[in-house]
Write an enzyme that holds these catalytic residues in place. Structure first.
Site: not given
Length: 314
Positions: A38-39, A139, A224, A245, A251
């Site tokens: 979850g962000k 979200e 960048g 990943d 985040d």
């Protein structure tokens, strides 16, 4: 001093595969993992792992998954006082597929995140006295994000908007943001500009300025980022690593950026530090596999990047 995060809390179901199946096709994957995600939770965890005091305002289901996610946050030293346990919706879930290039596709089922209501935001902010930075994403319900930004401005907090995912963005949020940190997809969604290089990033930054946000960090993944502040700008190169990943990289970047801001560092320095943190994140599996300060320091010394470290990280 502390950082407040308003955002999503999810269970991440992560499937590893050599390639994505075509529409209607069935293939065999390699491995499945279950991670905290979850962000909002990712960003709060990043802040905590980098040594800052942080609380999260969010919502999980009143179920075993929500309980486990709260425990995970607590173990990472995130203040979970203002996490709501929804009796009407199950804990949010992200179904993530990662291929051999480390790129991902993601299906997010918001679940209890949609039960974070304006009342919950107002109740939490009525008790928050010591926070200087608010970090938000998109979200959870738009009206709850907007209300959090409004209340943060009333308290004199610096508001950082990570406008992700693009599907959840509302233009109204720009009215209350001190800093916006969009990636290519989010920038195009908001401005109509496809960012492919420094020139197009600058065009987007100026577009955001006209929309009321004077400060922006236009992220271009491996190309960048461009830091823009009231007409002045600087290009920050990406850090090359072997990616495993990419889930949660943005985040981790956002959390590290908030850490730099709360310590009073200039935006360029904070973005350089966040670039390192984001790069290190993608070398590990799991959205919350955020490096600690000691890991960041070791990496910078190894790569000759000491100038990317904040003074407080030394």
């Amino acid at each position: 001093m502390s950082i407040t995060v308003v955002g999503s809390i999810n269970l991440d179901v992560v499937a590893l595969t050599d390639r994505y199946p075509e529409r209607g096709q069935t293939i065999f994957g390699k491995k499945i993992n279950y991670f905290s995600g979850g962000k909002g939770a990712n960003q709060a965890t990043a802040v905590a792992k980098l040594g800052k005091s942080v609380r999260i305002i969010g919502s999980v289901g009143n179920d075993i998954y929500g309980k486990n996610l709260i425990t995970s946050l607590q173990e990472n030293k995130v203040d979970t006082t203002f996490i709501k346990k929804s009796n009407s919706l199950a804990t949010g879930t992200s179904i993530i597929t990662i291929d051999q290039t480390a790129e991902n596709t993601m299906l997010v089922l918001k679940g209890a995140n949609d039960d974070l209501l304006i009342h919950d935001i107002e109740s939490a902010f009525s008790e928050i006295k010591d926070s200087e930075v608010l970090l938000v994403q998109m979200e959870v319900p738009q009206e709850s994000v907007i209300r959090a930004m409004q209340l943060a401005k009333e308290k004199g907090m610096f508001v950082i908007l990570d406008p992700a995912p693009a599907e959840g963005i509302t233009i109204k949020a720009l009215d209350y943001a001190d800093l916006i940190t969009p990636n290519r997809q989010e920038t195009e969604h908001l401005t109509g500009i496809d960012v492919t290089d420094i020139d197009s990033a600058l065009q987007a930054a100026k577009a955001f300025e006209k929309m009321g946000v004077k400060n922006s960090v236009i992220k271009m993944a491996d190309k960048g980022s461009v830091v823009y502040q009231s007409g002045q700008w600087e290009y920050i190169e990406s850090i090359q690593v072997e990616a495993v990943d990419t889930v949660g990289a943005g985040d981790s970047f956002a959390g590290a950026l908030a850490c730099g801001v709360i310590d009073g560092h200039d935006l360029v320095s904070a973005v350089k530090f966040a670039t390192i943190v984001g790069a290190l994140k993608v070398t590990k599996l799991g959205a919350q596999s955020v490096p600690t300060l000691s890991e960041v320091k070791a990496f910078c010394e190894e790569r000759g990047l000491k100038h990317y470290l904040l003074e407080t990280a030394l």
